[in-house]
Design a protein around this motif. Structure first.
Motif, PDB file in Angstrom:
ATOM      1  N   GLY A 108       0.837  -1.178   0.000  1.00 36.02           N
ATOM      2  CA  GLY A 108       0.000   0.000   0.000  1.00 36.02           C
ATOM      3  C   GLY A 108       0.875   1.232   0.000  1.00 36.02           C
ATOM      4  O   GLY A 108       2.011   1.222   0.498  1.00 36.02           O
TER       5      GLY A 108
ATOM      6  N   ARG B  91       0.842   5.629   0.692  1.00 36.82           N
ATOM      7  CA  ARG B  91       0.112   6.753   1.265  1.00 36.82           C
ATOM      8  C   ARG B  91       1.010   7.974   1.294  1.00 36.82           C
ATOM      9  O   ARG B  91       2.233   7.874   1.152  1.00 36.82           O
TER      10      ARG B  91
ATOM     11  N   SER C 176      -5.412  11.223   6.948  1.00 34.43           N
ATOM     12  CA  SER C 176      -5.965   9.892   6.724  1.00 34.43           C
ATOM     13  C   SER C 176      -4.841   8.873   6.666  1.00 34.43           C
ATOM     14  O   SER C 176      -3.856   9.041   5.952  1.00 34.43           O
ATOM     15  N   ARG C 177      -4.984   7.816   7.417  1.00 36.36           N
ATOM     16  CA  ARG C 177      -3.962   6.768   7.427  1.00 36.36           C
ATOM     17  C   ARG C 177      -4.326   5.632   6.480  1.00 36.36           C
ATOM     18  O   ARG C 177      -3.644   4.610   6.453  1.00 36.36           O
ATOM     19  N   ARG C 178      -5.411   5.836   5.698  1.00 35.57           N
ATOM     20  CA  ARG C 178      -5.793   4.816   4.718  1.00 35.57           C
ATOM     21  C   ARG C 178      -4.780   4.779   3.596  1.00 35.57           C
ATOM     22  O   ARG C 178      -4.306   5.809   3.124  1.00 35.57           O
ATOM     23  N   GLU C 179      -4.463   3.577   3.163  1.00 33.57           N
ATOM     24  CA  GLU C 179      -3.492   3.405   2.095  1.00 33.57           C
ATOM     25  C   GLU C 179      -4.198   3.109   0.782  1.00 33.57           C
ATOM     26  O   GLU C 179      -5.301   2.567   0.765  1.00 33.57           O
ATOM     27  N   ALA C 180      -3.549   3.471  -0.290  1.00 35.28           N
ATOM     28  CA  ALA C 180      -4.006   3.062  -1.617  1.00 35.28           C
ATOM     29  C   ALA C 180      -3.336   1.732  -1.941  1.00 35.28           C
ATOM     30  O   ALA C 180      -2.108   1.620  -1.907  1.00 35.28           O
ATOM     31  N   ASN C 181      -4.137   0.729  -2.217  1.00 28.15           N
ATOM     32  CA  ASN C 181      -3.580  -0.588  -2.538  1.00 28.15           C
ATOM     33  C   ASN C 181      -2.999  -0.588  -3.945  1.00 28.15           C
ATOM     34  O   ASN C 181      -3.608  -0.072  -4.881  1.00 28.15           O
TER      35      ASN C 181
ATOM     36  N   ARG D 114      -6.875   4.042  -4.995  1.00 25.82           N
ATOM     37  CA  ARG D 114      -7.341   5.275  -4.382  1.00 25.82           C
ATOM     38  C   ARG D 114      -6.515   6.432  -4.905  1.00 25.82           C
ATOM     39  O   ARG D 114      -5.354   6.264  -5.278  1.00 25.82           O
TER      40      ARG D 114
END
Length: 812
Positions: free
Chosen positions: A652, A654, A660-665, A723
């Motif tokens: 992932g 980022r 935001s700690r969400r990662e783009a896969n 993302r």
């Protein structure tokens, strides 16, 4: 009663006035337009004679190409004694209204002249063709229909439109008669007419005929043509002729851009490719849509030969008129010397068989082509006889074997899409280094690009497919250790390297090691015309250039490509001056991000794109990328990559420091492929013993490129992500000013802490002294107090006067 009479009279008067005020709607129909002009008197008579007046009046819409009296006079002169039939006039009528502005060159129009079965079972009308002559000085003709000039056009009626033409339209004749009208098709007509094969073209069934011209048939040599004309060649001629015919009508307007296939009467499909040109089995269609009553003809630039037509020595002998010799060989049981096509498939060489040995219960079992040998061999003179468990099957055709192997399904698709299946069907003595399914998967989104329905991508795919073909039969036991250079049908050289029993095949460009390309994983699959070697990697030709732009085309990232164009840094996608790594969001990622409106902000888009681009080429996310890397946006906008599951497979990415700690896969990848550079004379380096040779000005001088020069050229890599990475909203601990603020607050807190501690210490000391009996003295009292150790005076009365004290002091 009188009142009722007056009311009736009034009602009658109103009704009369109402009818008088209502206009009478007159209609003008097509037949009215024609009848009103004396120049169409002959046409009216013919319509009346053939009972077509009512037919025209009943039409709600139609187009009528109306010939003048002069046009009929021309027809009478050319056809003395003949009467015009109903079908001819119906051929002048279209079921719908078509105005001349809507007509274009080569347009096909279906008329109301239906000939049962000729064009199908659904009452299809005969076809008329529009043409627009090329303008030249003095030429006034603007538009033709069926060869007739449109003199006046677009006369509008309530039920259609009339166009005036200068001669009668002649309905088309059948395919056999149509061929005879074209001089450049005379050779093919004579060939099929002399053998009676042209009878098929008279049938009341629709056909599409791809007809080779006289020049095209010259690509067959005289011996082959004489054989096909001979009685012994009639079967092959019929097979070949039927390979040029499709059952049904296929007009050019029915063929879509890109590659497709169509069936033939012979059974084998034809590969069709429409781009700038129309190719049928790689033969160019030189003239399209020659209309016939029962189909259509397309002229092609060379004969279309089916794989079922195999040239043998016996057929050549027939073509050389040595038929008695051939007959004698066949009568003597020696026909295999001249009729065996297998001798031609490997250029006169015999195909091998694969021998395997396995152990069963400590016994050696020998297999030939996976068929077990039973018992010990029997020696007869100098020969050995082996009994086998079942008959040995000869190798099957090359293309059939490729299509049969599931692991080669993508390669089979590539061959079909580029038309190479047809060429390989005719191959004699070849080795195909076929990439397996995993190899195409490892190529990533580059495979998607190569499979695009696009002319540039299709050319690239053909180059890749042709780069797998070597016109020689190469068995792995014959390959020597070290490097061997092979010439491919694509024209570039392929490097084959054998080391410790493993064999690798590729272009020879060094990457991370000296290993070349992919490993041969499936060795020596025998076919009738050679051998297939399955390879674990797709070898890209050194002359092929696949840019980052091309990779993005195959990545399903059209929105990101558009954003790139807005950002004014598109040039990094097509030049080879520097490496770049790009994290490309999919179109679905853009939709989920809800950035439709923001993408109109050029400044935002430029920042967004630059955030997704890292200078440098990151081939291995674990090894090549540190904790974070600065993007093209600025040094503070940094990207970090994490191995999500710790398995080295799922990563992932980022923006480091983002809220935001969400990662783009990372869901896909693909690498650009720069072509080998040419030297100053425009020539590419040549491979010699596994090394690329640099051509100098003097061809006699040999100089070699060093390993460093063989290192990869600047290119780049694309990682597809699910993302969109957004550049804003850093989290509090991520900013420089935050740390300055933290330090300042820390200093202030420290000062306050010391001050408070001093206050507490002072208070503590004071409290202790009070506990010990210490009482604070006022300042004025403290000034007159005796020195320490002197006795206090008993009373105020004994105290000396101030003057005395001073005197005493003076005396002292």
């Amino acid at each position: 009663m009188k009142i009722q009479t007056n009311a009736a009279r009034l009602l009658l008067l109103l009704t009369t006035l109402l009818f008088a005020a209502t206009p009478v709607l007159a209609t003008t129909k097509v037949i009215d337009l024609i009848s009103s002009d004396a120049s169409f008197s002959r046409l009216i008579k013919e319509l009346q004679r053939l009972r077509l007046v009512v037919f025209l009046n009943d039409r709600k819409t139609c187009t009528f190409f109306a010939p003048t009296n002069a046009a009929f006079s021309k027809w009478d002169a050319a056809n003395p004694g003949r009467r015009i039939d109903r079908g001819t006039l119906l051929y002048h009528i279209l079921p719908d209204s078509v105005l001349t502005p809507d007509m274009r060159d080569a347009m096909l129009l279906e008329t109301m002249y239906v000939r049962e079965g000729y064009l199908g079972d659904h009452k299809e009308g005969q076809i008329a063709q529009v043409s627009k002559p090329i303008w030249r000085p003095g030429r006034k003709v603007q538009l033709l229909i069926g060869g007739a000039e449109i003199l006046k056009n677009d006369w509008q009626a309530d039920n259609g439109v009339v166009h005036v033409i200068d001669r009668l339209l002649t309905p088309p004749v059948d395919l056999a008669d149509t061929i005879q009208k074209h001089a450049e098709l005379s050779t093919i007509y004579n060939l099929i007419h002399s053998t009676g094969l042209d009878d098929l073209l008279h049938h009341h069934l629709p056909f599409t005929l791809f007809a080779p011209t006289t020049d095209a048939l010259k690509k067959l040599n005289d011996i082959q043509v004489r054989y096909l004309r001979h009685d012994q060649g009639r079967k092959d001629l019929e097979i070949t002729f039927h390979h040029h015919i499709h059952v049904g009508t296929i007009y050019i307007q029915d063929i879509q851009k890109g590659s497709s296939s169509i069936s033939t009467l012979e059974g084998q499909e034809l590969m069709v490719n429409l781009d700038d040109k129309l190719l049928v089995d790689n033969a160019e269609v030189e003239k399209k849509d020659i209309i016939a009553a029962n189909g259509v003809i397309h002229k092609v630039s060379r004969p279309l030969l089916p794989s079922a037509l195999v040239w043998t020595a016996g057929k050549y002998l027939v073509g050389l008129n040595a038929t008695k010799f051939v007959d004698a060989l066949r009568e003597a049981g020696l026909s295999h010397y001249v009729d065996d096509p297998e001798a031609k498939l490997l250029n006169g060489r015999a195909q091998r068989s694969k021998v395997n040995v396995r152990r069963e219960d400590k016994q050696a079992v020998i297999l030939i082509d996976d068929v077990e040998i039973k018992g010990e061999p029997v020696q007869v003179g100098k020969s050995l006889v082996y009994l086998v468990a079942r008959p040995l099957e000869p190798p099957i055709p090359l293309i059939k074997k490729i299509k049969k192997e599931q692991s080669l399904s993508v390669f089979a698709q590539a061959l079909s899409a580029t038309g190479l299946s047809r060429r390989l069907s005719d191959a004699r003595g070849v080795t195909v280094f076929a990439p397996n399914a995993e190899a195409w998967t490892d190529l990533g989104v580059v495979t998607n690009y190569l499979m695009l329905n696009d002319s540039v991508a299709r050319d690239a795919l053909e180059a890749v497919a042709r780069y797998t073909i070597v016109e020689d039969v190469i068995y792995t036991p014959d390959i020597k250790s070290g490097r061997t250079v092979l010439r491919t049908s694509q024209g570039s050289e392929l490097v084959m390297e054998k080391s410790n029993g493993a064999i690798y095949v590729g272009e020879g460009r060094l990457e991370r090691s000296l290993q070349v390309g992919g490993k041969i994983t499936g060795k020596d699959t025998l076919v009738d015309s050679g051998v297939i070697q399955a390879v674990s990697a797709v070898a890209l030709p050194p002359t092929l250039s696949i840019t980052l732009f091309n990779v993005l085309q195959g990545a399903g990232t059209q929105d990101f490509l558009q954003a790139f164009q807005t950002s004014n840094i598109t040039q990094i996608l097509t030049n080879w001056e520097q490496d770049f790594t790009i994290f490309a969001p999919t179109d679905e990622a853009f939709r989920k991000a809800g950035l439709e409106g923001a993408l109109n902000d050029k400044d935002f888009v430029a920042r967004l794109v630059r955030l997704h681009v890292l200078p440098g080429k990151i081939l291995n996310l674990e090894e090549d990328m540190g904790d974070d890397e600065a993007s093209m946006l600025n040094t503070d906008a940094r990207l970090s990559v994490r191995d999500i599951h710790g398995d080295g497979k799922n990563f992932g990415v980022r923006v480091k420091g983002a809220r935001s700690r969400r990662e783009a896969n990372i869901i896909g990848s693909g690498r650009a492929h720069p072509a080998w550079p040419t030297d100053e004379y425009g020539r590419r380096p040549k491979v010699v013993n596994g090394m690329r040779q640099q051509n100098a000005a003097d061809d006699d001088q040999d100089s070699y490129i060093t390993s460093e020069m063989l290192a990869p050229q600047p290119s780049g890599v694309i990682y597809v992500i699910d993302r969109v990475l957004l550049p804003g909203d850093p989290e509090p601990l991520g900013g420089t000013w935050f740390w300055i603020a933290v330090i300042s607050v820390g200093v202030l807190l420290t000062i306050n802490l010391f001050a408070f501690s001093g206050f507490l210490l002072h208070a503590l000391v004071k409290e202790i002294r009070q506990l010990e009996g210490y009482q604070p003295v006022a300042a004025d009292e403290e000034a007159g107090a005796p020195a320490s150790g002197d006795a206090a005076p008993a009373s105020d009365d004994t105290a000396p006067a101030s003057g005395d004290v001073a005197a005493a002091g003076g005396e002292a």
